[in-house]
Design an enzyme around this catalytic site. Structure first.
Site, mmCIF file in Angstrom:
data_model
loop_
_atom_site.group_PDB
_atom_site.id
_atom_site.type_symbol
_atom_site.label_atom_id
_atom_site.label_comp_id
_atom_site.label_asym_id
_atom_site.label_seq_id
_atom_site.Cartn_x
_atom_site.Cartn_y
_atom_site.Cartn_z
ATOM 1 C CD GLU A 197 -3.003 1.049 2.228
ATOM 2 O OE1 GLU A 197 -4.008 1.775 2.133
ATOM 3 O OE2 GLU A 197 -2.779 0.332 3.214
ATOM 4 C CG HIS A 232 -3.824 6.057 0.281
ATOM 5 N ND1 HIS A 232 -3.996 6.762 1.449
ATOM 6 C CD2 HIS A 232 -4.018 4.748 0.585
ATOM 7 C CE1 HIS A 232 -4.257 5.915 2.438
ATOM 8 N NE2 HIS A 232 -4.290 4.683 1.936
ATOM 9 C CG ASP A 267 -14.466 0.373 10.541
ATOM 10 O OD1 ASP A 267 -15.142 1.090 9.770
ATOM 11 O OD2 ASP A 267 -13.318 0.680 10.921
ATOM 12 C CG HIS A 277 -12.395 2.857 7.576
ATOM 13 N ND1 HIS A 277 -12.135 2.305 8.817
ATOM 14 C CD2 HIS A 277 -11.182 3.082 6.999
ATOM 15 C CE1 HIS A 277 -10.827 2.203 8.977
ATOM 16 N NE2 HIS A 277 -10.224 2.675 7.897
ATOM 17 C CG ASP A 311 -6.972 -0.492 6.198
ATOM 18 O OD1 ASP A 311 -5.784 -0.852 6.064
ATOM 19 O OD2 ASP A 311 -7.327 0.703 6.156
ATOM 20 N N GLY A 315 -6.044 2.696 9.750
ATOM 21 C CA GLY A 315 -6.465 1.305 9.688
ATOM 22 C C GLY A 315 -7.610 1.047 10.646
#
Length: 401
Positions: free
Chosen positions: A150, A216, A269, A272, A294, A330
């Protein structure tokens, strides 16, 4: 299921009876038989007696008898597949292959039988060392599918929890160095295609057999479409660390949704992505959304101070943030929690299981043997009770204790 030690014998049969079998093809009441590390047969109704194969006596457990697991009407699904996870159990990918046993144990106890381990941005020589260590782990642990870089080819304005000092535009030499260090085990790389040399890097990674994820990134809709046309087939944690989905500037999310070649990662979750936005994504791209964790080192641990690459992370109430900021670093998610969240948010169990199994398998090009309850597929299974709590896990035909 506190550890990942596996038990079983190579030619043994294990027959699961009275199960509610759930995978991407639907839900049905029936039975399933494992032989060795693969699914041998699946059916409805009562299970037939196993057929012996030459030389294996029909398969047996340590006591010499075929194993029968009466599921009592519980759910039986394929093993969960996580294609984007940084760690757990107090350790991260950068801590080395030996340390990662703790992370693997945490995720396997929660039903994740196959994983891609993710490394964060770092200087090229340092990242190459991490990928080489993950290659060592992949070669000795068949349940580890490989590595994910990543970064470091990410946009500064969308860096998230990545060290800004490590970020750079890709060069052919950089790409080659990472591919060579991974020795054929790099499964995906996340990059910002708008960077100088970005599209060339997409093509170079794809030619080396690496799946490319757009992420990103400041890329717009047209630029994302160009990246997908160049060979990118994933969107890293959709909605996060990228241009937003707007009605006049739809950005990479819309480009990914309309392209059937693309799988969209989603961190479900409740932190995010808002559940309503997550449901829109899942409904708009059925079978093409892969739920990921993540996860970082704090997964399976408690609140406190941790590291993610070069950055300090504080975990408060289970939410990981770059120390001193409100930037998400994360998650502390496991895939069984994501499964329950998906169902609570309105998905059917079949849809939710698909996002944990066949969708990530297909994203890696491994759908012919992973992610489904079908003959010839891997003997990776999760038994779930009515509350969708994991009660037992099998991986490569062996029960994980």
């Amino acid at each position: 299921m506190a550890t990942s030690r596996a038990t079983g014998t190579a030619g043994a049969t294990t027959t699961f009876t009275d199960a509610r079998l759930v995978d991407a093809t639907g839900e049905r009441r029936g039975w399933l038989r494992l032989r060795g590390d693969r699914i041998e047969a699946v059916g409805q109704g009562a299970a037939p007696a196993p057929t012996p194969r030459a030389g294996d006596g029909g398969g047996s457990d340590a006591a010499g008898a075929d194993v029968v697991v009466d599921c009592g009407g519980a759910y039986l699904t394929p093993g969960f597949i996580d294609i984007h996870s940084h760690g757990g159990g107090g350790v991260s990918a950068e801590d080395g292959a030996d340390a990662l046993a703790a992370a693997l144990a945490v995720h396997r106890a929660h039903g994740t039988t196959r994983m891609v381990l993710s490394a964060v941005s770092a200087p090229i020589p340092e990242l190459a060392r991490t990928l080489a260590g993950l290659a060592d782990l992949t070669e000795r642990d068949q349940l580890v599918l490989g590595s994910h870089a990543e970064g470091p080819f990410l946009a500064h304005g969308r860096k998230g929890a990545h060290d800004p000092a490590a970020l750079r535009a890709p060069t052919p030499a950089d790409v080659d160095a990472l591919v060579e260090a991974a020795r054929g085990t790099m499964r995906q790389v996340t990059l910002a295609p708008e960077l100088p040399g970005g599209l060339d890097a997409v093509r170079r990674f794809v030619a080396a057999g690496v799946r490319v994820a757009v992420g990103h990134t400041e890329v717009d809709y047209a630029g994302a479409r160009a990246a997908f046309d160049a060979g990118a087939t994933l969107l890293t944690h959709a909605f996060n660390a990228m241009s937003p989905l707007l009605h006049r500037a739809p950005g990479p999310v819309a480009a990914a949704l309309e392209d059937p070649r693309v799988t969209l990662e989603l961190v479900l979750d409740g932190v995010h992505v808002h559940p309503a936005a997550a449901l829109v994504l899942l409904r708009a791209a059925p079978g093409r959304v892969a739920l990921i964790t993540d996860a970082m080192a704090a997964t399976g641990m408690g609140d406190g101070s941790y590291r993610l690459g070069a950055l300090d992370v504080e975990v408060r109430d289970g939410v990981a943030l770059v120390a001193g900021t409100e930037t998400i670093a994360g998650s502390t998610l496991t895939l069984d929690v994501a499964l329950r969240g998906a169902v609570a948010d309105g998905l059917s169990l079949v849809e939710a299981v698909t996002a944990l199994t066949s969708a990530p398998a297909d994203a890696l090009g491994e759908g012919s043997w992973l992610g489904r309850l079908a003959p010839g597929h891997a003997g990776d299974l999760v038994l779930l009770d009515d509350a969708l709590t994991v009660t037992q896990v099998w991986a490569a035909g062996r029960r994980l204790d």
